[in-house]
Design an enzyme around this catalytic site. Structure first.
Site, PDB file in Angstrom:
ATOM      1  N   GLY A 179       2.058  -3.025  11.750  1.00 35.79           N
ATOM      2  CA  GLY A 179       0.733  -2.576  11.340  1.00 35.79           C
ATOM      3  C   GLY A 179       0.747  -2.026   9.928  1.00 35.79           C
ATOM      4  CG  ASP A 238      -1.845  -1.217   1.208  1.00 31.98           C
ATOM      5  OD1 ASP A 238      -2.202  -1.671   0.097  1.00 31.98           O
ATOM      6  OD2 ASP A 238      -2.196  -1.718   2.290  1.00 31.98           O
TER       7      ASP A 238
HETATM    8  O1  RIB Z   1      -2.620  -4.412   2.419  1.00 34.31           O
HETATM    9  C1  RIB Z   1      -2.865  -4.594   3.798  1.00 34.31           C
HETATM   10  C2  RIB Z   1      -4.342  -4.667   4.039  1.00 34.31           C
HETATM   11  O2  RIB Z   1      -4.851  -5.838   3.447  1.00 34.31           O
HETATM   12  C3  RIB Z   1      -4.707  -4.731   5.490  1.00 34.31           C
HETATM   13  O3  RIB Z   1      -4.857  -3.456   6.055  1.00 34.31           O
HETATM   14  C4  RIB Z   1      -5.964  -5.577   5.497  1.00 34.31           C
HETATM   15  O4  RIB Z   1      -7.120  -4.860   5.798  1.00 34.31           O
HETATM   16  C5  RIB Z   1      -6.043  -6.229   4.118  1.00 34.31           C
HETATM   17  O5  RIB Z   1      -7.109  -5.816   3.322  1.00 34.31           O
END
Ligand code: RIB
Length: 308
Positions: free
Chosen positions: A287, A252
């Site tokens: 996290g 992400d």
């Molecule tokens: O990419 C990480 C995310 O993947 C986490 O935050 C979790 O919610 C999953 O969808």
């Protein structure tokens, strides 16, 4: 006015860290627990906002306390939430994240309201797209919603970025409309059938995606780094050395770094280096959302990497 519009999943994550990932059928005790807002879409929206973009999020959550927590967190981070709809019947999505001692992770999630984000929900958010430079999608919501996001992006000449996670098949006519696709190794395998483990196999997968019409592909090459391919040009982004504690959210961070730079009009190669540094930093904190870095930290890591 938004630079980046994210259309995707919002969850609450329940994360436990243990000595290793449990084998099937095994119970293990962990040493850390975290409950936090997450979901690939929300993470990428928060990541882009922390890196300096004006961000709007299009998503669907439940009318429940978890949904309230998702909204509160996004607002705190400066993400526009008025295009997020609430489902009276389905609960807010959840993800169970397990992290091992060397930072490896596995995630099991229940989509809940994410699975009820329709094309019409996305259409109702058309006002968010008018100033967008980049529209960033993932596969945690129905493909119809992704198609609508692409249609709206094209109507305002915004770039379309797809992070094809969680792994799912994607039709070729959709791939052909993507400006930048960013699969990790397992997503690349799902899309291309190629077992990606190193630079050569990542290049092969990227070439396949380009052949199918994507304009650029940034494929994660296992533990090695990333291969960025566009218009016959290849850029190798080696993994930057950091003390890794948790890989959750690294993809992400990469996607949001790339999206922010592209929205600023930076060349793909520069965007890739920035994204790679953002991803490396995110592995140093436990996290997903908690680990997404801010711009000064990314610039500092980049300058350290250039000197060494
Ligand atoms: O990419 C990480 C995310 O993947 C986490 O935050 C979790 O919610 C999953 O969808």
């Amino acid at each position: 006015m938004y630079d980046v519009v994210v259309v995707g999943k919002a969850n609450i994550d329940y994360l436990v860290r243990g000595p290793r990932l449990p084998a099937p059928g095994q119970s293990l005790s962990g040493d850390a627990f975290q409950e936090a807002a997450g979901g690939k879409g929300a993470n990428q929206a928060v990541g882009a906002a922390r890196l300096g973009a004006r961000v709007a999020m299009v998503a669907r959550i439940g009318q429940d306390p978890r949904g309230d927590a998702v909204l509160a967190k996004l607002r705190d981070e400066g993400v526009e939430t008025r295009f997020i709809t609430r489902d009276p019947e389905a609960p807010t999505g959840v993800a169970l994240c397990q992290v091992g001692a060397s930072g490896e992770k596995q995630i099991l999630s229940a989509s809940g309201a994410n699975a009820r984000l329709t094309a019409s929900c996305v259409r109702q958010a058309a006002a968010a797209f008018t100033s967008a430079k980049v529209v960033l999608c993932q596969l945690g919501v129905p493909l119809d919603a992704v198609w609508e996001a692409i249609r709206l992006a094209k109507s305002v000449r915004a770039m379309v970025m797809l992070d094809p996670g969680p792994p799912a098949p994607v039709p070729d006519d959709l791939i052909a409309r993507i400006d930048v696709i960013r699969p990790n190794a397992s997503e690349a395998r799902m899309l291309t059938g190629i077992a990606v483990s190193d630079r050569a196999s990542a290049r092969e997968a990227a070439l396949d995606l380009l052949r199918r019409g994507a304009k650029a592909a940034a494929v994660q090459a296992g533990e090695d780094g990333d291969v960025l391919l566009s218009g016959g040009r290849e850029v190798w982004l080696p993994r930057l050395e950091v003390k890794r504690v948790d890989a959750t959210g690294a993809g992400d961070a990469f996607a949001s770094g790339l999206a922010v730079c592209l929205a600023e009009g930076k060349p793909l190669e520069e965007a890739g280096r920035f994204a790679s540094a953002a991803a490396a930093l995110s592995t140093t904190v436990l996290g997903a959302q908690a680990s997404l870095p801010r711009r000064p930290a990314v610039l500092e890591l980049l300058s350290r990497a250039q000197k060494s």
